[in-house]
Structure formats: C-alpha cells, structure tokens
Scaffold this active site. Structure first.
Site, PDB file in Angstrom:
ATOM      1  CD  GLU B  72      -1.772  -2.179   1.565  1.00  0.00           C
ATOM      2  OE1 GLU B  72      -0.654  -2.722   2.084  1.00  0.00           O
ATOM      3  OE2 GLU B  72      -2.715  -3.074   1.581  1.00  0.00           O
ATOM      4  CG  HIS B 141     -10.947  -5.978   9.240  1.00  0.00           C
ATOM      5  ND1 HIS B 141      -9.758  -6.557   9.592  1.00  0.00           N
ATOM      6  CD2 HIS B 141     -10.755  -6.686   7.965  1.00  0.00           C
ATOM      7  CE1 HIS B 141      -9.082  -7.401   8.967  1.00  0.00           C
ATOM      8  NE2 HIS B 141      -9.881  -7.543   7.936  1.00  0.00           N
TER       9      HIS B 141
END
Lengths: 339, 366
Positions: B72, B141
């Site tokens: 990322e 998450h």
C-alpha cells in the site's frame, strides 16, 4: 547482464573503443560543476544566510555525471536529501537552486522547500524530498505513466544505501519488475546512513544489487568514483529500460567526504577513521578523470583553467542573483495547499 | 428549507444503491477522461470491492482498471508519481486500516507536493477507503480515521452518506486537482435511493441540510457518514415528541462547511454532533470548537459530542453492541439539552433487530 563482470566488461569495452573526447569532457564538466557549486556552499554557509540544512555530495559526483550523460532530453530523474549533484547534472536551473537555498522568491520551490526540495520539471528533474526512500515509488509512478502512455521516457531514481532498508524500496522493486517499468535505480552506496555504518544495518556479503536481482531486475555493480565506468553501466541500463526490458539497477561504490549534513568535515567525531577517509580521498573522481583527460587527450592546464573559470563565473553570478533577490512575500494561507 | 437543490427536476434519477453510485461515478470518470485509471487490491476481481468496481475491467481494460501488489505505501507513491506526470489515479483500499502503512506517502508527499514545490505541481489523486462495522469486524477492520486525514493541510476528506452523494462526491473528488480521501462506510453500501443520471457532481466542502430548517427547530444534529442516517432517525423520534430538529450531513470533513453549521446553530442554539469515530480529538470536536469559538453567544446549552468510546472496536457481538451509538443516543442528548426527561425505554432494541447489522440483509462476512 548482471553483476560485476558485466560492469567491468562494459567499462573495459568503452575504454577500448575510446569514449569520444566530447563525452570525456562532458563528464568532467558535470563533475566539476557539481563540485564547484558545493564548494561555494561550503564557503558561504558560515555567513548564516543559507538557513536550511545542506547535504553535500562532494566526493561522490561521478554517479550524477555518468548517469545524466547516459540520458536523453525528456528523460526524468528524482532524488532524496543529497540531491544537488543529481539536479545540477540534469542541467536544472542553477539560479533557482541558489535562490531556493537562500529562501528567496525566485527559488525553484518558491522558498518553501530549501536544499532538500529541488525541482526543475522543464529539465526532467521531477523533484527531490528528504524522506529516505519516499521518492522511490513516486519515480516508479512517473515511469508507470510512461509505460501507460508509451512516451519512451526513462526515469532515474537516485537512492543511497540507507534507502535500501526501507519498505518502499523492496515494494517498488517488486512492482517495477512486475510492470517492466522504464525505471533506472541508481544506488550510491557511500557506506554510511548518517553515522551508522553498513555492518550495523545490512547483512555482510549481500550486495544491495542482490536484492534487485532477487526481483529479477538486471543489475550492474561498479566503481562509483569512475565517471566513465558509471556512464558505460548507465548507458547499457538505460538502453535496456528504453527497450522495454523492465527496470535496471546500478549499485555504485562511493564515499561522501564531508559530514552527513552541513559544510564541515567530521572525521574527528569517531564514527569513521581518517585512514578510511584518506583511502577514498585518494580515489577522487575528479582528480582521476582529470588525469584521464591529460593522458588520453593531452588536456593542458589552460583548458582546465578556462573551464573552471567559466563555471565559477556562472556560479558566482547565480549566488549574486540569489543574494540580491527578494524574499517571498509572507502571505501564505491554507489556500496555498490546494491547486 | 432542506437542501435538495442537487436533485434538480431537470435531471432524471433512478433508484440505486450507494455502492452502485460509487461504481457509476468511477465509470463516468473513466469514460470522460483517458488519464483516469483505477487501482486497488481486488479492484478487478469477481467481487469488485463490494460491487463498486464491478464490470469496469471488462469495460475499460486491464491498463485502466488494475489490481496491485499488497504494497500500500509504495502503490500510494506510484499513484502520486503518476498523478504528478499527467495521470488521474483512483486508488482504493478495502479498509481504512489497511491503508495506514501508506500514511507516509499520503501525509508527507501527496498532501504537501503542491505546497512544498511552490504551487507548481498539482496531485490529482483520489484514495477510496472503507470504514468497516459490525459482523465482528473488530479492532483492525473498522477504524474511522477521518480526523487523521482531515488534520493534514493539503488533503481533502469526504464522507458520503447517501447514494446520490456517493456518486456526486466521488466524481467531484476524481475531478479535483488535489488529493482527496473518500471514506465510505460499509453499512451504507446497500442503502438505496434516487440518484441523478449523468455526470452528477456534489461540490466538495458543502454540507447538506437533510431535515428541518423551517425556523422552529430547537436543536441541530450534525452527522457524518453513517451517523447522518442515525441523526435523521433521531429527528423522527424527536418529532414524535413534538421537538423539531435540523439535521446536517457534513459530507466533507475538509474543507468543513462552517457556514451551514453556524447558520443552523444560530437558529436552534443547541448542537449535537455524531461522528463515526472515537469522540476524543475527533471531527466532532472540530465542529464543536467552531461553534463555541464563533457562535458562543448563540448557544443555549453546551454542545454534545457523540461517537465511539476510547478503546478499540471489540469483535464479539456481546461487546460491540454497546460500542456504537445509535439514534436513541442522539435523541437522549437532544432531550438533555432541552431539559427534558429521557425515558430509558428509548434505548430498547426492537424484537428481532441485531445491532451488528445495518439490516437483516447484511450478513458479512466482510
């Protein structure tokens, strides 16, 4: 096409063919130009008018010169904190650089960046920033644009041995190899990350180029204080990039003479020995290349003096302009953050 | 009056989900500008980022709709590098949490590039990230970190709450010449509503008065992302008790639409701010500070912030049900501001309603 054998074979071939005099003089001119600019910074820094950190590349000018000489107009380069040489070798704007270091309005970053934020997009120098490793993926992004558009440009990313320890270095090698990007990694291994030597940072016996090879990237390793050798390796690597063979990687052994940050010498503080410094000092890329010009081309003192005079005049003019220039008007606002 | 001007009579609308609104914005951007490309882990895969990229690979090809390595930070750098050389990338992450390794590129480079090089080089980059919730998303998450991004000059941050805004804000983000962070709440993806056809845009930095505004309102409820829907529900409950509320959906965290907030509080004198994030040091604090600093004399009571408690999201349903504030929390806050009693029955969960789902159609797993 890998490793030291290719490198030595490459430079040997170039020497055997006799690199043309124009190229030999160009390499010398580029190195001398970088050296003189940085020696000027050394001379003027104590005036305390250059109020930003400076990271000098004195002693390691050959990679910038050899790589730039292997590029063609339109090619691009990015760099990190020690970027003066990379910028200057791309023929980027000297007036803009000195004005930037002096924090003046005509600075290449309008006084907002300083020595560590050089940019001259007209000359293909897309930018340098001081976060180590951070421009590696950005340069890959520029190469990705070239890949998507098929514009034939090669992008060079200059990095040091310390950057090889960052995550984005490894991530970018993977991505560049995956996409066969026209990206040339030029790793100037000067043995120290600030004051930390290689042996406390990277495993012995594993060249940095070995990391690139593990990603299937073509590599060259060689003497980073030999401008002709660098030019030869870079020429082969740039050709491979341009031909669509994917990224290429150069690991160049070199050494910074002065302190990590600032204009002084720092051999007295105990992180490296005077002997080591003297060993590298004897491998001065400029002195070696000067000897080559004398031996091979019969260059005389008058020719060297004329070149130095010309460059020095240009540098003095840039410094004078920067000193005389206005400071930027202090009207910054949040709107200056947005296009 | 509620600001429904964007649903102009001249533009025909269709009913579609929030996810389809996002998909349509990207399809339009890819269609109208060859420099736009989309990149994200799983973007071209069969699930298409919860349907928000479905079919784009087939329509626009693998160069314009790309998967990417699990890198990322570097890929954010690649997006920045392509943005400064003429491309207009959309980078998408399936969770905010996954993008945290890319903070260096977002904060040091994307946000500062235009400023630090003297305003010469724009960075037209959109980064989509999803805020997870429920079905046991747990500590890594479900983070809602808009305050982190909004704290950084040079970034813009949007959080759509309706299908129309999903389309309109994302298209505006892609067309903007600056790095824009688009934070999408997972619980909004299935929400369906009327969405204008064509290249519909919602301006960045403009909040929307979703409800009220007739002049009799006694409290302003400011919501962000999914909490704007809870604020609407709260307004309905308050109405049943004879209390009128104005509901403002912020839509953008940066730039913050100060005028819309201040105008409403000038009318109501009372403020409840509901954020999807931790209360402390959050976007809600910024809204409250704005009002306290600029409209202190208009306030009839101290403003209230509603948001997550000061610990990470627990996974078990038994622990997470009480973690997320709901419409009753906003109602209770409003009632307290008005000096009215709060009936504990307010918080009762209707029979058959599970608090770890937005509705019964959402069954995770992700």
């Amino acid at each position: 096409m890998t490793s030291a054998s290719a490198a030595s074979a490459g430079s040997a071939a170039a020497l055997a063919n006799g690199p043309d005099p124009e190229l030999l003089w160009r390499l010398y001119r580029l190195m001398l130009y970088v050296r003189l600019v940085e020696e000027k910074i050394v001379a003027l820094y104590p005036e305390q008018q250059m109020r930003c950190p400076v990271h000098l590349s004195i002693g390691q000018e050959a990679p910038a010169a050899g790589v730039a000489a292997a590029l063609r107009p339109g090619d691009q380069a990015m760099s990190g904190h020690r970027s003066h040489g990379h910028y200057l070798a791309m023929d980027a704007d000297l007036d803009g650089m000195f004005a930037e270091i002096y924090g003046k309005a005509p600075g290449c970053a309008r006084g907002r960046g300083g020595s560590m934020h050089l940019i001259d997009r007209a000359k293909g120098f897309l930018g340098a920033v001081p976060i180590v490793g951070s421009t590696i993926p950005i340069a890959a992004g520029a190469a990705f644009t070239s890949k998507l558009r098929g514009d034939g440009k090669v992008t060079v990313i200059y990095l040091g041995d310390g950057a090889a320890e960052t995550g984005v270095f490894h991530e970018t090698l993977n991505f560049a190899a995956l996409k066969k990007l026209p990206l040339l990694f030029v790793c100037e291994n000067n043995l120290y990350s600030v004051y930390s030597p290689m042996e406390v940072r990277q495993p012995l016996g594993r060249p940095i180029a070995g990391i690139a090879r593990a990603h299937g990237v073509a590599t060259w390793e060689g003497d980073g204080n030999d401008a002709v050798a660098v030019w030869q390796m870079a020429s082969e690597a740039v050709e491979a990039c341009r031909a669509g063979h994917g990224p290429a990687f150069l690991e160049l052994a070199t050494y910074r003479w002065r302190e990590h940050c600032g204009p002084n010498f720092d051999n007295d503080i105990g992180y490296r020995t005077v002997e080591e410094y003297e060993t590298w000092r004897a491998r001065d890329p400029l002195a070696r290349h000067k000897a080559l010009l004398q031996d091979r081309l019969g260059a005389d003192d008058a020719a060297f003096a004329a070149l130095e005079g010309e460059l020095q005049a240009r540098i003095d003019a840039a410094v004078a302009k920067a000193k005389a220039a206005a400071f930027p008007v202090d009207t910054l606002s949040p709107e200056d953050c947005y296009a | 009056m509620p600001d429904d001007a964007h649903r102009s009579a001249a533009v025909s609308t269709r009913r579609m989900t929030f996810a389809q609104g996002l998909l349509e914005a990207q399809a339009i951007a890819l269609e109208q500008d060859p420099s736009v490309y989309l990149m994200g882990l799983g973007a071209p895969d069969p699930k298409g980022i919860f349907g928000t990229t479905s079919g784009l690979l087939q329509r626009f090809g693998p160069e314009r709709v790309q998967d990417m390595p699990l890198s990322e930070n570097a890929m954010t750098g690649v997006a920045v590098g392509s943005a400064i050389t003429g491309m207009r990338p959309i980078l998408t992450h399936q969770r905010v949490d996954f993008a945290l390794v890319a903070m260096e590129q977002m904060v040091n480079q994307a946000a500062k590039w235009f400023f630090m090089f003297g305003g010469q080089v724009p960075v037209p980059l959109t980064i989509r990230m999803i805020v997870g919730r429920g079905w046991g998303q747990g500590p890594q998450h479900s983070q809602s970190l808009q305050a982190w991004f909004a704290h950084v000059p040079g970034l813009k941050v949007v959080m759509p709450a309706t299908p129309a805004d999903a389309k309109g804000l994302l298209l505006s983000a892609i067309e903007d010449d600056n790095p824009v962070i688009c934070l999408e709440h997972r619980w909004l993806y299935g929400l369906a509503d009327e969405v204008p056809e064509g290249p519909y845009r919602v301006p960045l930095g403009k909040a929307r008065l979703m409800h009220g505004g007739g002049g009799k309102a006694e409290v302003t409820l400011v919501g962000l992302s999914y909490m704007s829907l809870e604020a609407l529900r709260a307004a309905e409950i308050l109405a049943e008790q004879g209390i009128e509320a104005e509901v403002i959906d912020l839509r953008s965290v940066r730039p913050l639409d100060e005028a819309t907030i201040l105008d409403s509080v000038a009318r109501t004198g009372r403020l409840v701010v509901a954020d999807t994030a931790h209360v402390r040091f959050g976007a809600g604090a910024e809204v409250v500070s704005l009002v306290v600093e600029q409209a202190f004399d208009k306030l009839k009571a101290a403003p209230v912030r509603i948001g997550l408690p000061d610990f990470p999201t627990p996974t078990s349903k038994a622990l997470s049900d009480s973690y997320y504030p709901r419409a009753p929390h906003l109602v209770a806050a409003a009632l307290k501001l008005l000096g009215r009693p709060v009936d504990p029955e307010l918080f009762a969960v209707p029979e058959g309603r599970n608090l770890d789902q937005p509705d019964s159609s959402f069954t995770g797993p992700f």
